[in-house]
Design an enzyme around this catalytic site. Structure first.
Site, PDB file in Angstrom:
ATOM      1  CG  HIS A 306       1.824 -30.489  -3.591  1.00  0.00           C
ATOM      2  ND1 HIS A 306       2.185 -29.174  -3.390  1.00  0.00           N
ATOM      3  CD2 HIS A 306       1.101 -30.857  -2.504  1.00  0.00           C
ATOM      4  CE1 HIS A 306       1.712 -28.767  -2.222  1.00  0.00           C
ATOM      5  NE2 HIS A 306       1.045 -29.762  -1.666  1.00  0.00           N
ATOM      6  CG  ASP A 364      -3.211 -33.374   0.396  1.00  0.00           C
ATOM      7  OD1 ASP A 364      -3.321 -33.102   1.600  1.00  0.00           O
ATOM      8  OD2 ASP A 364      -2.670 -32.619  -0.429  1.00  0.00           O
TER       9      ASP A 364
END
Length: 429
Positions: A306, A364
């Site tokens: 991330h 995600d």
């Protein structure tokens, strides 16, 4: 008042700048008077080293993997709370009592209906319009259908606008989805909870009602919760910038949706699913693992690591739990994409290359798996993100309007163009 100062010197000039100490995070140098005192300003592309506001809503420590909403860790909220309780927390600063939560849930639930003419407005879009395009248009149009809550100087109208957006956004997203696939619109029901209502509006038909399994409703509620707010990201900053001009709340949220539409912001789970589709079958995973390790290969594992969280994504742990529950319920035997997802997750977690670089599956990756298993096309991933983030945008909008230090946004620029020159007549050029 700041109790520390920083000195900035260049040529023969020196200015003293106050240093503020937040309740959490690094100290912040206040450069708001720099131009007035020193006739210079800073250059910060993307504003990644600039604090544009004070906020009490969300705190992120990307190095340690920390995400707090009003001081509460996201893991606790996702495991023990519900999306509407988190909405209350973000809006008002504290967790509600049982009576406060009951009233809040009732009020939101009874605002989920859309003005009937909004359905006529929706039918003006092309039949193949992307759901995000429809959402941007419909939310912006709310200022025409609900103009009794657009006066930002009126606290009561601000409150009504906040309720309307949080309540109606799932209905708008479901309408956008139904329209994009040519199915009749489904109205919300007041006897359904927030997540169940959304799933029912997306998958029910006039000829066949649909009530989701509680495991699916809980997974959707967690997706909403885990994406509710994320500090001063691109879309939130867009909402604040639009709000700084005094624009009506529906226009500001529409601007946030438009920003979220960009693939670099709201398209991460969509990109992860598209990567899984590219891999195709589990037997090709070693090939793609090798490509991900090859610095000369442009391929990257989407949904791993991330940009903000350098250690681990604190939202991913809870999202993985929901993904496992959903896959156990629905099975993956007949879905090659989900088979690839499970095998890729295992392969990456077992590989020292990814562990050493802390490239773990993020929120995600798991949310994309869940939405795919539920039956959503990738075109609906970002609209669902927009539904989740609406409460964050609304909370930040309300906070900004109450901040006496805020002024209209006006970033500066580093001008590198031509200096002044005289106009030359066309025949002389």
């Amino acid at each position: 008042m700041a109790d520390k100062t920083a000195k900035l010197s260049w040529d023969d000039n020196t200015v003293e700048l106050p240093i503020h100490s937040p309740t959490a995070g690094p100290d912040v140098i206040d450069i708001s008077k720099l131009y007035a005192q020193g006739d210079v300003f800073t250059y910060d592309p993307g504003f990644t080293s600039t604090a544009s506001c004070e906020s009490t809503i969300t705190y992120i420590d990307g190095e340690e993997g920390v995400l707090l909403h009003r001081g509460y860790p996201i893991q606790q909220l996702a495991e023990k709370s519900s999306y509407l309780e988190v909405c209350y927390l973000l809006l008002y600063g504290d967790l509600p009592t049982a009576a406060e939560l009951e009233k809040f849930v009732h009020d939101v639930t009874h605002h989920t209906m859309l003005h009937e003419q909004m359905y006529n407005f929706t039918r003006g879009f092309r039949r193949d319009a992307p759901p995000m395009a429809i959402m941007v248009g419909m939310v912006g149009a709310m200022s025409a259908f609900y103009h009794d809550s657009t006066d930002i100087t009126d606290p009561w109208q601000r409150e009504v606008a906040a309720f309307r957006m949080i309540a109606k956004m799932p209905t708008i997203a479901a309408v956008a989805y139904k329209y994009s696939i040519g199915q009749p619109f489904v109205y919300p029901r007041n006897d359904c909870d927030y997540a169940t209502n959304f799933l029912r509006m997306c998958f029910s038909l006039p000829a066949e009602d649909y009530m989701p399994n509680p495991i699916l409703s809980r997974a959707m509620d967690r997706i909403f919760t885990l994406h509710a707010d994320h500090e001063q990201n691109a879309s939130t900053s867009t909402v604040r910038l639009a709000s700084s001009s005094g624009a009506n709340p529906f226009a500001c949220i529409a601007a946030g949706i438009a920003c979220l539409w960009g693939p670099a912001h709201g398209g991460a789970n969509k990109a992860a699913l598209e990567m899984l589709e590219e891999i195709g079958t589990p037997d090709r995973i070693p090939e793609y693992i090798a490509r991900a390790k090859d610095k000369d290969d442009p391929f990257r594992l989407m949904g791993f690591g991330h940009r903000v969280y350098k250690n681990f994504d604190p939202r991913a742990v809870v999202m993985k739990q929901s993904a496992d529950e959903v896959l156990d319920l629905l099975g993956i035997e007949d879905n090659p994409i989900l088979q690839v997802a499970k095998e890729l997750e295992k392969a990456a977690l077992d590989d020292p290359y990814f562990a050493d670089r802390k490239l773990f599956p993020n929120v995600d990756f798991y949310s994309g798996i869940i939405l795919n298993a539920m039956g959503f096309p990738t075109s609906m991933f970002t609209p669902i993100f927009a539904v989740s983030r609406t409460v964050g945008w609304v909370s930040q909008w309300k906070e900004m309007l109450m901040d006496p230090k805020q002024k209209i946004g006006r970033p500066r620029q580093l001008y590198m163009g031509a200096t002044e020159r005289d106009y030359v007549e066309v025949e002389d050029r």
